[in-house]
Structures are given as C-alpha cells and as structure tokens.
Design an enzyme around this catalytic site. Sequence first.
Site, PDB file in Angstrom:
ATOM      1  N   GLU A   1     -49.956  31.608   5.502  1.00 54.59           N
ATOM      2  CA  GLU A   1     -50.742  31.509   4.271  1.00 54.59           C
ATOM      3  C   GLU A   1     -50.605  30.096   3.771  1.00 54.59           C
ATOM      4  O   GLU A   1     -49.496  29.634   3.488  1.00 54.59           O
ATOM      5  CB  GLU A   1     -50.157  32.425   3.202  1.00 54.59           C
ATOM      6  CG  GLU A   1     -50.587  33.849   3.262  1.00 54.59           C
ATOM      7  CD  GLU A   1     -49.919  34.614   2.124  1.00 54.59           C
ATOM      8  OE1 GLU A   1     -49.920  34.127   0.982  1.00 54.59           O
ATOM      9  OE2 GLU A   1     -49.377  35.681   2.413  1.00 54.59           O
TER      10      GLU A   1
ATOM     11  N   ASP B   1     -47.755  33.585  -9.860  1.00 53.52           N
ATOM     12  CA  ASP B   1     -46.613  32.984  -9.181  1.00 53.52           C
ATOM     13  C   ASP B   1     -45.429  32.727 -10.091  1.00 53.52           C
ATOM     14  O   ASP B   1     -45.577  32.350 -11.250  1.00 53.52           O
ATOM     15  CB  ASP B   1     -47.033  31.675  -8.508  1.00 53.52           C
ATOM     16  CG  ASP B   1     -47.807  31.941  -7.233  1.00 53.52           C
ATOM     17  OD1 ASP B   1     -47.284  32.713  -6.403  1.00 53.52           O
ATOM     18  OD2 ASP B   1     -48.918  31.410  -7.075  1.00 53.52           O
TER      19      ASP B   1
END
Lengths: 410, 272
Positions: free
Chosen positions: B49, B60
Amino acid sequence: MTATTTATGTPDPAQLPDPRGYFGAFGGTYIPETLHHAVAELSAEYDKAKADPAFAEQMATLNRDYIGRPTPLQFAPRLTEKCAGAQVWLKREDLAHTGAHKINNAIGQCLLALRMGKKRIIAETGAGQHGTATATAAAKFGLECEVYMGEEDMRRQRPNVLRMQLMGATVTSVKDGSRTLKDATNAALRDWMATSQDTHYIIGSAVGPHPFPMIVRDFQSVIGNETKRQCQAQVGKLPDTVVAVVGGGSNAAGMFYPFASDPDCANTQLIGVEPGGTGTSFGQHAAAIAYGRPGVLHGSLSYVLQDDDGQTAPVHSISAGLDYPGIGPEHAFWKDAGRVSYAVIDDKEALDAFQTISRLEGILPALEPSHALGHVLKIAPELPNDHVLVLNLCGRGDKDLDEVVRLLEL
Amino acid sequence: MNRIDSIFTDLRAAGGKALMPFVTAGDPSVGALPAVLSAVERGGASVVEVGIPFSDPIADGPVIQASMKHALDHGATVEGVFAQVKAARSDLTLGLVAMVSYSIVHRWGLTEFVDTAAEAGFDGFIFPDLPVEESDAAVAAARSAGLILSMLVAPSTPIERAKRIAEASTGFVYVVSRPGITGARTALPEELPGRLASLRGVTDTPMTVGFGVSTPEQVAQVVSVADAAIVGSALVDHLAQRRDGGAEAVALAAEEMVAALASGLGQAAGTQ
C-alpha cells in the site's frame, strides 16, 4: 431518490438535504467506514426525535427557561444614525446563555445523545464558544465532556478555556498542523472513531458528514424563525436584508434557512460575510466561498480552501472562530443557487466595526459578528431609510478582550 | 487479469498468504520510493500500500500523521509520487495499491486521477474516506481503467452492509481489525476470527486485515484466518527512525523488517 425540484430544476430549498445528505451538488457523507455506524445511528435517532412531540416540547422549554429565548430583536438607533441609510436591527444572540448562538445546537445535540444512551460528549472548538456551550450542556445533563482545542486558540481564547474547565470539561490541547479549528476537528473525529459506542460528537458548525449540517442548521433555525416573527411584530414587515457572518456557517445557516426555505420571504436579501483576514493569498484569509473551490473536507463536499493536490490550505482570521478552511455544504448550495450572496470583510474592517458598535450601542460584540457588522457599515449608507436590515449579532466579545487589547495596543 | 487479482488467485491455488505492508510515499523522500518498494518486495511482500500523503488524514494515528507531515513538508506531491512509481514499476512484480484520501482524488478529478495512477503503474486503490454510498463513480472509474478498488469493513459494520461493501469491492476487502485509528497494538481483538468467518459467509473476495498488526506473531494470527496481513504504523515508525540515514538506510531497514514480518506467513512466506 432525489429531492423535490422546481420547474427550473433547482431543488426546493425547504426539502434539502435529500436522503443521501446532499444540498444540490454539495454535502454527502465522506467518512471512514469506522464512523458509518455512529452517523447512521444519529440520523435514525434524529428522525425519531423530530417526529416526537415530547422532544419539541423539551427543546421549547429549554430554549425559554435555560437559554433565555427568544433573544431580542433590537433597533440600533445610533448605528442607524451613523449609517444614515437603512434601519439597522440587531438579533441579540449574544444575550443567549453562554453568550453566543452555539448553545442552541449544544443543548439540542445533548438531548439526542441522551436519547441514544451515550454517556460522553466530545467537541471541537475554535473560539471556544462551541466548546463552552457543549461543556455547559454536558454539565447540565450530567454527561462527561472532552473538548479538543488548538493550542494557538487556547492562547487566544483563554477565558473560554477556563469557563469549560470550571464546568467540569477536559480541554485537550491539539498541537498538530496549524493548531487551530481544523486540527481540533481532526482530533475529535479520531477520538470518535474509537469511542462512538458510548460517545456522541457534537459538531459545532453546519459542517461535517450528513446528518450534521442538517441537524446543526435545524437547531439553529430558532434564530431565523424568531427573527421573522419579531420583525413582523415589531416593524410590521419582513426584513429587507439579513446579514450574518460565515465561518463554518452555523449562525448564518440558522438565520438564513427559515428565509431561504419560505417562498413568502423571497424578497428578503440574504448576505453571508466571510473572513478576509489580511489578504487574498492562501494563508492570509479563511474565505472558502470567495477564494475556494468545491472539494472534500471533514466528511462533506463543499467549497474549501485547498491547493491543486487537494491538500488543505493554511488559513488566517483575526477571529479564532472563523479560521476554518471550509464552509457548510448548504451555504455552497445557496451560493450556487443564487439565494444567498457572500461578501468578504478583512481583519481591520472587523476590528473597526468592533469598536464602532461598542461605542455607539454599548455592546461589545465577538470578533466573529464584527465581520458581519463591517459589511453592514459598508452597505447600510447606500440603502433607503425604509429599508430594514437585520444583523445577526451571534456572540458577545468578552472572550476577545485580551486579543483586541493586544491588537489595538491599549 | 489485474495484478492484484492474479496475486490472490495464485496464492489461494498454492495455499499461501500475503503480507501487505504500508509505506508513506515521500518518507524519507519521494525520490526514495523506488528503493523502498524494491526493498519491500525483496523482504517478501506480495502487495504494497503506497500511502499518498494528505494534510488531514483523519483515519490515521500519530505515526502515519507524522510521516505524512514529513512528506508534505519535504515537498511531496501526487505528481511526484506517480513519477517515482512509473520509474520503479518495471523492476517490480508486487502489486501496488494507492491508499489516498478522496479529498485528493476529488481535487484531481476522479477520472484523471484514476487514469494517471493506472498509467504510472498502480494496480488499484483504497480511498479510506469514501464509503460505499459515495463510491459508484469511483467503482466505475477503477473498473474501466482495469484497476481494483478495495473498500473497508469496520467492526461496527453490520453483516448485510459488509456484504454490500464486499460486492462493491474488487481485488480484496480491507477488514479493519478494531475501532479507531491506525496504530500498533499489543494484541489483536479476540473476536477477529469470528468476524472473518462471518464475512467468509457472505463473500469469496480475498480478505486482508489491518489496523494494529505489527509483529510476525500477529501476522501469523491474521493469516490463519485472512488472506493477507497489512502492517502500517509499525513499519512506518521503524523507517521514520532511520530517516537521517537516507534512502539506502531506510530501504535496508524496510527489507529487514518486512522479511521478519513475512516469517509470520509460515510456510507461505515468500510466496509471490
């Protein structure tokens, strides 16, 4: 499904958002899957609450007995005399409990949190008015409360930090990015992703994923509804012009929606005023409609300040409550539909207006509505003296004293 | 067939599992990306990724936020990432999935973004802030470019909705191990195997598990029930600590850590 549209193809503003959370081309639900359940739960609960007469009654009682509504609609004689044009009227949201309109939404959303069985409330805040309102409502209803606030804003708005703490809220300093409202919003969203099972996130502005822009607008619509009634009763007609400041846009959405959604108010001109800061380049202002483009930020599609890669641009305003790089999606719709026009007032004009109304009316306004007043001072002299102009004075200026004293070198 | 689909088809035929690390494009520098991608491949990853840095990554945790901030502060741009991927692609066999906020995609324009990514050599996308309700146009654009679009399933996602997400996803379904944001954790949730079993009941699409996976032991636990394990923050943190050594030091550290994580794949380790 689509919302009802008029013959011209423009959606009927009273029917928005559509079931997918869109106001025309704007809005939606751009969120991580982790938040879907919480947002869907809130939508379902809000629909139930709206259909529950007991909820409406509970809100009406709290509005009257706790918030102190209706807030006055008051003629401003000396401002009017100075402008020598339109009659200037003030919608005194600064007289609502806690000193700003933010309490209207905080109380409403706390009731929703209680209905959902949530024990904890989180919020983001810029100027600290929404944080204060949320801490107030949480204290009143016995809910745990944590408010995320940018480190820079905690410095600029220290009295509000103390107020929140005195009411039992935890104020968590956010040190990321620009250390202001955008970053506080990121922090609150991150908290919510891990805690939504027992926590409700009270967004303070008419921004974020559906259903937040609708819920915040609806709870704030008490402002516009009262203004319509009061103006009819006191002046004998609807306002000709209504002016409100727009950061994320909650006071303006609450003031404008009852006019924008009512065909009988088609002749009332609505003007939103954006913070022009110190210039027109990225980092100097926070005027998303004037200088931004449609983009996705914090869960919805609206006008935003972004660079060509979609990175959020830095923003600035003299007012900690306005330095946000986006604007609520309904404003984007009203702008593109031509129903509301948007103007820009810079830091200096706002500071001048702050002093003008302080001296002429004995009202210390917050720096946020000082932007709207700055625009009123520009346009009122050009209007005829039977023109009724209402300014939404959405908050009081006590919180800004340190900053204003510093800027004016008093 | 799309490269991601081939990778999972081959792995399943061989009874193997995949390691899918996450790296931030632009940390330590955009120019280091080809070296880091090769290192990750040598370490035994099947798919990587590539996180395109974003100013406001709300899903995040602190590690990836800081890494993205480093990348942006050092001039990372989407165009720069595409150029480096294009330069690296011909030397790589692993699958390349762009993990990118829809804020960026929207600003570029969906079709232009997808087509430019395809031309650069990406094999697919994860748009972590684009839920299934908003995804019709993105699904169509990815499909017409021959790329996969993987969507996320959260612990709070009801099974009927998970089925809908799996049906809209191509390549693999990204199963979020626990509520909250990205970041290493000491233990995986106990209910994970049960969730995976339920999801298997509604889809045949390969399943990858991420959020909180950081050690070879956790990789082993994950691939005992899923097709692939995603390791993000733990690797990003490890590499960030070696930034000062430059691209070479970071690439070496990436290869070593990915190899160690790949040991958790057991007999399937190193299978491409």
